[in-house]
Design a protein around this motif. Structure first.
Motif, PDB file in Angstrom:
ATOM      1  N   PRO A 114       1.256  -1.148  -0.179  1.00 31.33           N
ATOM      2  CA  PRO A 114       0.010  -0.214   0.244  1.00 31.33           C
ATOM      3  C   PRO A 114       0.440   0.983  -0.116  1.00 31.33           C
ATOM      4  O   PRO A 114       2.178   0.762   0.191  1.00 31.33           O
ATOM      5  N   ARG A 115       0.366   2.144   0.300  1.00 26.10           N
ATOM      6  CA  ARG A 115       0.844   4.033   0.117  1.00 26.10           C
ATOM      7  C   ARG A 115       1.708   3.468   0.996  1.00 26.10           C
ATOM      8  O   ARG A 115       1.835   3.004   2.166  1.00 26.10           O
ATOM      9  N   GLY A 116       3.193   4.024   0.676  1.00 24.22           N
ATOM     10  CA  GLY A 116       3.921   3.960   2.069  1.00 24.22           C
ATOM     11  C   GLY A 116       4.677   3.273   2.354  1.00 24.22           C
ATOM     12  O   GLY A 116       6.231   2.758   2.619  1.00 24.22           O
ATOM     13  N   ALA A 117       5.123   1.784   0.803  1.00 28.49           N
ATOM     14  CA  ALA A 117       5.642   0.786   1.240  1.00 28.49           C
ATOM     15  C   ALA A 117       6.816   1.410   0.917  1.00 28.49           C
ATOM     16  O   ALA A 117       7.996  -0.018   1.401  1.00 28.49           O
ATOM     17  N   PHE A 118       7.288   1.762  -0.544  1.00 29.22           N
ATOM     18  CA  PHE A 118       8.486   2.214  -0.447  1.00 29.22           C
ATOM     19  C   PHE A 118       9.415   3.511   0.372  1.00 29.22           C
ATOM     20  O   PHE A 118       8.578   3.860   1.460  1.00 29.22           O
ATOM     21  N   THR A 119      10.420   3.532   0.925  1.00 24.99           N
ATOM     22  CA  THR A 119      11.448   4.258   1.448  1.00 24.99           C
ATOM     23  C   THR A 119      10.547   5.444   0.752  1.00 24.99           C
ATOM     24  O   THR A 119      11.452   5.906   0.165  1.00 24.99           O
ATOM     25  N   THR A 120       9.978   6.299   1.822  1.00 25.62           N
ATOM     26  CA  THR A 120      10.142   7.526   1.027  1.00 25.62           C
ATOM     27  C   THR A 120      10.582   8.655   2.359  1.00 25.62           C
ATOM     28  O   THR A 120      10.340   8.505   3.803  1.00 25.62           O
TER      29      THR A 120
END
Length: 885
Positions: free
Chosen positions: A248-254
């Motif tokens: 979901p949203r935020g799964a990748f390092t941000t």
């Protein structure tokens, strides 16, 4: 003509059922209809929404960890709060890229548009210098849709400003098609006006710095290639792939762009990583709903590009399969399902339909998870479920019609009776009181009451729909419209239990029962089945009645059809004629019974007349010592309706009685009459005195006649004695009486009698007089047929058989007299049977040993004789019982 008229309704009914039956032709038409349904679902896209839901489920199930070397620098709400609203000055954006340039990042993918020049050219130069300092950079192309036919003047594909364009490695389009339900599930790797020449931003990044093999060739791109062709100025897309969202949203390092500008995130954090820069603030409207996000948590475009880039690198992008493969799946599964429907029962058909309908769904998941292919399965699954519904509907219609027709035919066979007549029940209870220990009875309806018996029970109230006992009174209420109450007065609880269960099954009661509208079934099929069930119960009762008659018949019985095939037979027939086999054909039965139909002209003629003209036929056969009378008859006026019946009657006793009667008459006319006539002749002296010798001879003749009459009386008594008259008898007393009675006879002929009796008391259960006579006959015969001065042995002992747990008294009589011809030993115990070799020397009529054999059989024992030419040995065995056992 009669046969034809009877057969016509049955043939018509079978033809009617055949029209509704499943044939190969109707099965083929049904399969074609299902294939058409599958094609119609594909053409109309009726299952599209459900297939999308299934696809979104596979996406969520296959979420996985994101790559650690991908980082998103997001322009989030906190950054906008710290550095002002968007768009930021290009100098500020240049500072952000300067921070990234200080790292050793693999490359930067910028999801920000720079298609318009800044007011101050120096700002563009400053931003260009910052981008130039980055290791590798990919920027987006702005594509604006225009209508076909509009002038080609003006840019429809807007590139970044020239100052920036000189310092980037590649460009990519950022179009994301949104499905009609508002969800982004797919993307085209190549798109553009006139020709699909622009790679998507992620593909451009992958070709610039994400692929170890360098730039991917167009022919090697994943996805569904359409080879699009369009008009000038038309937007074309190719290589469609489904996005395999990692989470979901935020799964990748941000990280926040503001933190990078503030220095909170050191440049070393981005070493050896691919950095995506873009909007993550929802307020900037660069967010879209996806299968892994709820409507209130859409995913930013830059994160979707990160998903695509990661999918390109690890080869997990999903390719959509052409929906027409559903026709192939249906073609593979539906014929198998039709075979299961036609062979398996309803429960297995349902299980098979569910399993096969889920098979395309399972195939879809396997293809998605293991082969990165998206197959929309519901266009094949739905026709499979429809096939079960249609097949079951046809099956239910057939069953319902069949049940209704069969029930209607059975109604004709059953005698029509009024449902609510009370006369039948009154007769039943009246007859029951005459034949069973039923003291009294009462049954009542709403308006009438019927009472009978010597002690009728009082009327009960508050009855339930099950039998209730109060003292000797049993009562129950049946769920009938007229509220039938039954009360019985029975003293024996066992009889009461059996009688109440019998009444529950009584058709005169069951036909009154009509369930209420609330408790009864309102479904026609169930009602037809229940009605037929009641009628079959009646048929089973009729069959049980006929079986009881057959099994209890004193004659063997068998029925064949007109071609000689067996239909019914009873067990007695197999016991009487074991050699004919378990289910013999009629001709086999006759020939195994000993009548040769093939070579005996008379038998063949009788056989043909029986079958073709229904002429009765009978003959007798000899089975060991039995004589059987076999009678044949035919039932049915026409050959087509004809049944052939045979009855086998054991006439052995009748024949024996006839022979005995004939022998008796011969004996009375000769053997018994002759001594009396001789005596009369000797005593008739015409006034002269009778000599002493004549008196002695007459005395012997009269004594002989008395002995014969005594034997006849004992034989007659042995034939009529019953077990009910048996009593406990001590064998020792019988042996004492017999030896005392015949000891003078032995002494007169100087015969030595050796007696040996065991010490145990041997008790028998039987008739003392007959046992005494039987043992006496054995001993008197031994004395009679012994030579002057001979020896006779009488031995009595006990024998215990451990294998059968049976104890016997064994009486053995041995003499050393003239012996017995071995040829007649087997028939020695037959009435009036004597050894011809000694008949002229010893007087007798052949009843003594016959009496012994008869007494032995009636007492459950046996008698055997042995002789080797000189002397004889008789062994008389009787079962022990009563006190001696």
């Amino acid at each position: 003509m009669v046969t034809a008229s009877k057969s016509t309704p049955a043939l018509a009914e079978r033809a009617k059922h055949r029209r509704h039956s499943v044939t190969l032709l109707s099965l083929g038409a049904f399969l074609c209809a299902l294939f058409v349904l599958t094609a119609l679902l594909l053409w109309s896209e009726s299952t599209l929404k459900l297939d999308r839901l299934l696809h979104d489920t596979w996406v969520r199930v296959n979420q996985r960890d994101t790559p650690k070397d991908l980082v998103i620098v997001g322009i989030d709400p906190q950054s906008l709060q710290d550095y002002g609203r968007w768009p930021w000055p290009r100098t500020l954006q240049a500072e952000l890229f300067d921070r990234l340039a200080e790292s050793d990042a693999e490359g930067v993918v910028v999801d920000l548009l720079y298609t318009e020049a800044a007011f101050d050219p120096a700002d563009d130069r400053r931003l260009a210098d910052a981008i130039k300092a980055l290791p590798k950079t990919v920027l987006p192309v702005l594509t604006e849709t225009r209508r076909v036919g509009v002038s080609n003047s003006g840019d429809v594909e807007r590139l970044p400003v020239p100052a920036l364009l000189r310092h980037v490695q590649d460009l990519g389009q950022i179009q994301m098609p949104i499905d009609d339900d508002g969800i982004v599930r797919r993307v085209f790797l190549m798109a553009g006006y006139n020709t699909p020449h622009w790679p998507t931003l992620s593909l451009a990044a992958h070709q610039a710095f994400g692929s170890a093999d360098g730039v991917l060739e167009i022919t090697k791109l994943p996805g569904l290639s359409r080879a699009p062709e369009g008009q000038i100025g038309q937007w074309l897309q190719d290589f469609e792939v489904m996005i395999p969202f990692y989470g979901p949203r935020g799964a990748f390092t941000t990280v926040s762009a503001g933190e990078v500008l503030d220095g909170a995130i050191p440049p070393s954090y981005f070493d050896n990583k691919v950095v995506f820069v873009g909007m993550t603030s929802v307020g900037l409207q660069d967010v879209v709903p996806t299968p892994v996000s709820a409507l209130d948590q859409p995913i930013p475009g830059v994160e979707i590009h990160a998903n695509l880039f990661a999918g390109l690198r690890d080869g997990s992008l999903i390719t959509r399969i052409d929906g027409r493969w559903n026709l192939v799946v249906a073609l593979a599964m539906l014929p198998f399902l039709m075979w299961v429907y036609s062979r398996a029962g309803p429960e297995w058909s349902l299980a098979a339909a569910i399993a096969v309908s889920f098979a395309p769904i399972g195939l879809s998941y396997v293809l998605y998870q293991s082969f990165q292919l998206w197959y929309a399965p519901l266009a094949a699954s739905i026709p499979i479920l429809v096939s079960y519904l249609a097949w079951s509907g046809n099956r239910l219609r057939f069953v319902n019609r069949f049940l209704a027709s069969q029930s209607k035919k059975l109604e004709i066979e059953q005698a029509p009776r009024d449902r609510y007549t009370n006369e039948d029940l009154t007769r039943f209870f009246t007859h029951a009181a005459l034949h069973l220990p039923l003291d009294g009875w009462r049954f009542s309806t709403k308006s009438l009451s019927h009472v009978g018996g010597d002690n009728p029970p009082p009327r009960a109230t508050g009855l339930s729909e099950s039998w209730v006992r109060e003292g000797n009174v049993y009562a129950r209420r049946y769920p009938t419209d007229d509220r039938l109450d039954v009360m019985l007065s029975v003293g024996d609880p066992i009889v009461a239990d059996e009688l109440t269960r019998y009444i529950d099954r009584l058709s005169r009661v069951r036909r009154r029962i009509k369930p209420s509208i609330w408790r009864g079934s309102i479904e026609q099929l169930q009602n037809n089945a229940l009605k037929l069930g009641d009628q079959l119960e009646w048929l089973r009762a009729v069959k049980a009645f006929s079986d009881t008659i057959l099994d209890g018949s004193p004659a063997g019985f068998i029925v064949w059809n007109v071609v000689g095939e067996p239909i019914r037979l009873n067990d007695l027939l197999m016991r009487m004629l074991p050699d004919v086999g378990p289910r013999p054909l009629m001709r086999e039965f006759i020939e195994r019974a000993g009548v040769d139909v093939s070579h005996n002209e008379e038998a063949r003629e009788n056989f043909e007349n029986l079958i073709q003209r229904a002429v009765p036929w009978q003959f007798t056969v000899q089975q060991d010592e039995k004589e059987l009378l076999i009678g044949f008859s035919a039932v049915g006026a026409s050959l087509a309706d004809r049944l052939l019946c045979a009855t086998v009657i054991d006439v052995s006793e009748i024949r024996t009685a006839e022979r005995a009667r004939a022998e008796m008459m011969d004996y009375l006319s000769h053997d018994l009459r002759s001594p009396l006539v001789s005596s009369l002749y000797l005593l008739d002296a015409d006034g002269e005195s009778v000599s002493t010798e004549d008196l002695a001879s007459a005395r012997r003749n009269i004594q002989s006649s008395l002995t014969m009459m005594d034997n006849l009386l004992h034989m007659s008594r042995a034939d009529t004695v019953s077990v009910e008259s048996f009593k406990d008898v001590l064998l020792d007393n019988i042996i004492d009486n017999v030896t005392t009675r015949y000891m003078p006879q032995a002494s007169a002929r100087r015969i030595t009698l050796h007696l040996s009796v065991c010490d145990d008391e041997l008790w028998l259960f039987g008739d003392a007089g007959l046992l005494d006579r039987a043992v006496g006959n054995l001993l008197s015969n031994a004395i009679k047929y012994s030579n002057e001065g001979g020896e006779v042995w009488l031995d009595v002992k006990r024998f215990d058989d451990e294998t059968t747990d049976r104890s016997e008294a064994v009486i053995t009589v041995i003499d050393d007299g003239v012996g017995i011809d071995p040829a007649i030993i087997d028939s020695l115990f037959t009435r009036f049977k004597r050894d011809p070799s000694v008949a002229d020397r010893f007087r007798g009529i052949g009843l003594g040993l016959a009496l012994v054999a008869r007494v032995a059989r009636q007492h459950g024992g046996s008698v055997t004789a042995h002789s080797s030419g000189k002397g004889a040995k008789f062994e008389f065995r009787l079962p022990l019982g009563a006190e001696g056992d």
